[in-house]
Motif scaffolding. Structure first.
Motif, short mmCIF file in Angstrom:
data_model
loop_
_atom_site.label_atom_id
_atom_site.label_comp_id
_atom_site.label_asym_id
_atom_site.label_seq_id
_atom_site.Cartn_x
_atom_site.Cartn_y
_atom_site.Cartn_z
N ALA A 39 0.42 -1.22 0.20
CA ALA A 39 -0.02 -0.09 -0.13
C ALA A 39 0.81 1.85 -0.23
CB ALA A 39 -0.99 -0.01 0.97
N LYS A 40 2.55 1.19 0.82
CA LYS A 40 2.82 2.16 0.62
C LYS A 40 3.96 2.17 -0.19
CE LYS A 40 5.75 2.55 4.07
NZ LYS A 40 6.41 1.90 5.23
N SER A 41 4.12 1.57 -1.28
CA SER A 41 5.03 1.67 -2.46
C SER A 41 3.63 2.00 -4.10
CB SER A 41 5.53 0.30 -2.02
OG SER A 41 5.36 -0.51 -2.70
N GLY A 42 2.85 1.46 -3.86
CA GLY A 42 2.63 1.28 -5.04
C GLY A 42 1.85 2.40 -6.22
N GLY A 43 1.46 3.09 -5.74
CA GLY A 43 1.37 4.92 -6.78
C GLY A 43 2.16 5.37 -6.32
N ASP A 44 2.62 5.58 -5.64
CA ASP A 44 4.28 6.13 -5.90
C ASP A 44 5.54 5.39 -6.61
OD1 ASP A 44 6.55 8.84 -4.72
OD2 ASP A 44 7.39 6.89 -3.72
N LEU A 45 5.69 4.63 -6.62
CA LEU A 45 6.84 3.53 -7.23
C LEU A 45 6.26 4.50 -9.02
CD1 LEU A 45 7.82 0.51 -6.14
CD2 LEU A 45 9.30 2.92 -5.87
N LEU A 46 4.92 3.83 -8.74
CA LEU A 46 4.02 4.01 -10.20
C LEU A 46 4.85 5.36 -10.63
CD1 LEU A 46 1.81 1.72 -10.30
CD2 LEU A 46 3.77 1.20 -11.56
N SER A 47 4.30 6.73 -9.82
CA SER A 47 4.26 8.22 -10.45
C SER A 47 5.47 8.53 -10.99
CB SER A 47 3.77 8.82 -9.05
OG SER A 47 4.48 8.67 -8.27
N ARG A 48 7.04 7.69 -10.43
CA ARG A 48 8.62 8.10 -10.40
C ARG A 48 8.61 6.70 -11.39
NH1 ARG A 48 11.92 7.20 -5.91
NH2 ARG A 48 10.28 6.14 -5.03
N ALA A 49 7.97 5.54 -11.84
CA ALA A 49 8.57 4.37 -12.60
C ALA A 49 8.71 5.80 -14.26
CB ALA A 49 7.53 3.62 -12.95
N PRO A 50 9.96 5.19 -14.67
CA PRO A 50 10.39 5.10 -15.96
C PRO A 50 9.62 4.05 -17.19
CG PRO A 50 12.21 3.33 -15.55
CD PRO A 50 11.26 4.08 -14.05
N VAL A 51 9.88 5.40 -18.53
CA VAL A 51 9.55 5.11 -19.44
C VAL A 51 10.16 5.14 -20.97
CG1 VAL A 51 7.58 5.53 -21.01
CG2 VAL A 51 6.51 6.66 -19.41
N GLY A 52 10.17 3.63 -20.82
CA GLY A 52 11.58 3.26 -22.53
C GLY A 52 11.39 4.24 -23.14
N GLN A 53 12.32 4.45 -23.55
CA GLN A 53 12.79 5.52 -24.82
C GLN A 53 13.60 4.37 -26.00
OE1 GLN A 53 11.61 8.48 -24.76
NE2 GLN A 53 10.64 8.63 -21.88
N ASP A 54 13.23 5.00 -27.07
CA ASP A 54 13.79 4.65 -28.25
C ASP A 54 13.71 2.96 -28.26
OD1 ASP A 54 13.94 7.53 -29.08
OD2 ASP A 54 15.80 7.61 -28.09
N LEU A 55 12.81 2.43 -27.95
CA LEU A 55 13.68 0.67 -27.84
C LEU A 55 13.14 -0.08 -28.74
CD1 LEU A 55 10.71 0.10 -24.62
CD2 LEU A 55 12.77 0.86 -24.93
N PRO A 56 13.54 -1.15 -29.23
CA PRO A 56 13.60 -1.70 -30.51
C PRO A 56 12.83 -2.12 -30.66
CG PRO A 56 15.04 -2.56 -29.21
CD PRO A 56 14.74 -1.51 -28.86
N SER A 57 12.22 -2.75 -31.71
CA SER A 57 10.93 -3.29 -31.88
C SER A 57 11.36 -4.81 -32.33
CB SER A 57 10.00 -3.16 -33.77
OG SER A 57 9.44 -3.94 -33.86
N THR A 58 10.47 -5.49 -31.82
CA THR A 58 10.18 -6.64 -31.30
C THR A 58 8.95 -7.53 -31.24
OG1 THR A 58 10.26 -7.60 -28.73
CG2 THR A 58 12.30 -6.06 -29.14
N PRO A 59 8.85 -8.60 -31.86
CA PRO A 59 7.47 -9.03 -32.00
C PRO A 59 6.61 -9.67 -30.01
CG PRO A 59 8.96 -10.59 -32.79
CD PRO A 59 9.68 -9.88 -32.21
N THR A 60 7.56 -9.61 -29.52
CA THR A 60 6.59 -9.37 -27.72
C THR A 60 6.47 -8.77 -27.90
OG1 THR A 60 8.16 -11.11 -27.54
CG2 THR A 60 6.63 -9.91 -25.61
N LEU A 61 6.81 -7.26 -28.21
CA LEU A 61 6.91 -5.61 -27.51
C LEU A 61 5.71 -5.65 -28.93
CD1 LEU A 61 7.11 -2.94 -26.22
CD2 LEU A 61 8.92 -2.38 -27.71
N GLU A 62 5.71 -5.74 -30.49
CA GLU A 62 4.91 -4.84 -30.79
C GLU A 62 3.79 -5.67 -30.52
OE1 GLU A 62 5.35 -2.64 -33.07
OE2 GLU A 62 6.96 -2.17 -31.98
#
Length: 324
Positions: A39-62
């Motif tokens: 309960a303490k970590s979830g929301g705060d962590l997600l607000s600070r969690a990174p978003v991947g930049q310029d990720l390569p295209s792969t079958p699983t990611l697509e």
């Protein structure tokens, strides 16, 4: 008097509805901040969690982006690691945090579709495309690495021992020799043979079956990785964790074998959340309250990959100790 009854009744209904709404709101927003609940970590962590930049295209990611969510095979019964909150249906815990952060890294939003698993279905779910990832105390072994890939490792754990409270005579792993020891099939059995070759494994398919067998006295002890044992001990005061562990193993995120670029993406994600302190924060909020131990140093991702020879952690790698 007759004319006033509808008014009084309407007022009573409105009052009851308001009270119900108030209770519902309280139940959804003021969830108990229990140890290991996330309960303490979830929301705060997600607000600070990174978003991947310029990720390569792969079958699983697509596939993930096309679906609009990460399909992850996870546990819903492991306090501190991955547990489904019965009040709001949300998953919480250390591994639940990692799963949500991974989804945000891949999609820009923490959208996760959880798929239930047991120890025997993990490889199949990845091989047939039912799951994009397995995040559920998945031990990295050479045999498994011939079938699936692993991101990570993201934690190291030893084997722990659970017994009925008051059980005497088991002070170290070798004391399991000659006893009936309950466990699930796979790595735990292999670990048991190394420390207690004359123990008799009593094997069940699910953790719940193992626990019931222990309560019923069909074995002297139940062994499994520390995450499973410590989490289950929180739920049953008739059982207790013994103050020792044995063995050490690396645990990773199970991934499709035929998509090595996606594995590299997941390794990059794990390195990022470790460098940003999010790994340690989630462990501190979810696991340390259960183990009563300090936060360990996370293992360095990238050591698992697709090479079966990397399945055992180096001796110098710190592990998460549970104590008693």
């Amino acid at each position: 008097m007759t004319l006033r009854r509808p008014t009084v009744l309407a007022a009573a209904i409105a009052c009851a509805a308001a009270l119900a709404a108030s209770l519902t709101a309280c139940g959804s927003s003021e969830l108990p901040d229990k140890p290991g609940g996330g309960a303490k970590s979830g929301g705060d962590l997600l607000s600070r969690a990174p978003v991947g930049q310029d990720l390569p295209s792969t079958p699983t990611l697509e596939r993930i982006r096309k679906n609009g969510h990460l399909t992850a095979a996870t546990s819903d019964t492991d306090p501190g690691f991955s547990e489904k909150n019965p009040l709001n249906g949300k998953y919480q815990g250390f591994e639940a945090d990692l799963t949500a952060m991974l989804a945000k890294y891949l999609l820009g939003k923490p959208e996760v579709k959880h798929v239930s698993i047991n120890a025997d279905t993990r490889e199949a779910l990845l091989q047939n495309g039912t799951a994009d990832a397995v995040v559920s105390t998945y031990k990295i072994t050479p045999e498994r690495m011939r079938k699936v890939a692993f991101g990570g490792p993201y934690m190291n754990l030893g084997q722990a021992v659970l017994v009925r409270k008051g059980m005497k005579g088991i002070d170290k792993a070798a004391d399991l020799d000659g006893r009936k020891v309950i466990t699930t099939a796979g790595p735990s059995v292999e670990s048991l043979k190394k420390v207690a070759p004359h123990a008799t494994p009593v094997i069940f398919q699910t953790i719940s079956q193992c626990l019931q067998a222990l309560r019923d006295g069909r074995g002297d002890a139940f062994i499994n990785n520390q995450a499973v044992i410590v989490a289950r001990a929180q739920k049953d005061t008739a059982l207790e964790v013994l103050p020792f562990t044995f063995g050490s193993a690396s645990y990773g995120i199970g991934l499709p074998k035929d998509d090595p670029k996606f594995r590299e993406i997941v390794d990059g994600f794990l390195r990022t959340v470790e460098e940003q302190g999010l790994w340690k924060q989630s462990w501190k909020d979810n696991v340390s309250p259960l183990t009563k131990q300090p936060v360990p140093e996370p293992p360095k991702p990238g050591g698992a990959g697709g090479d079966p020879s990397a399945a055992t952690p180096p001796a110098s790698t710190p592990t998460a100790s549970t104590g008693s």
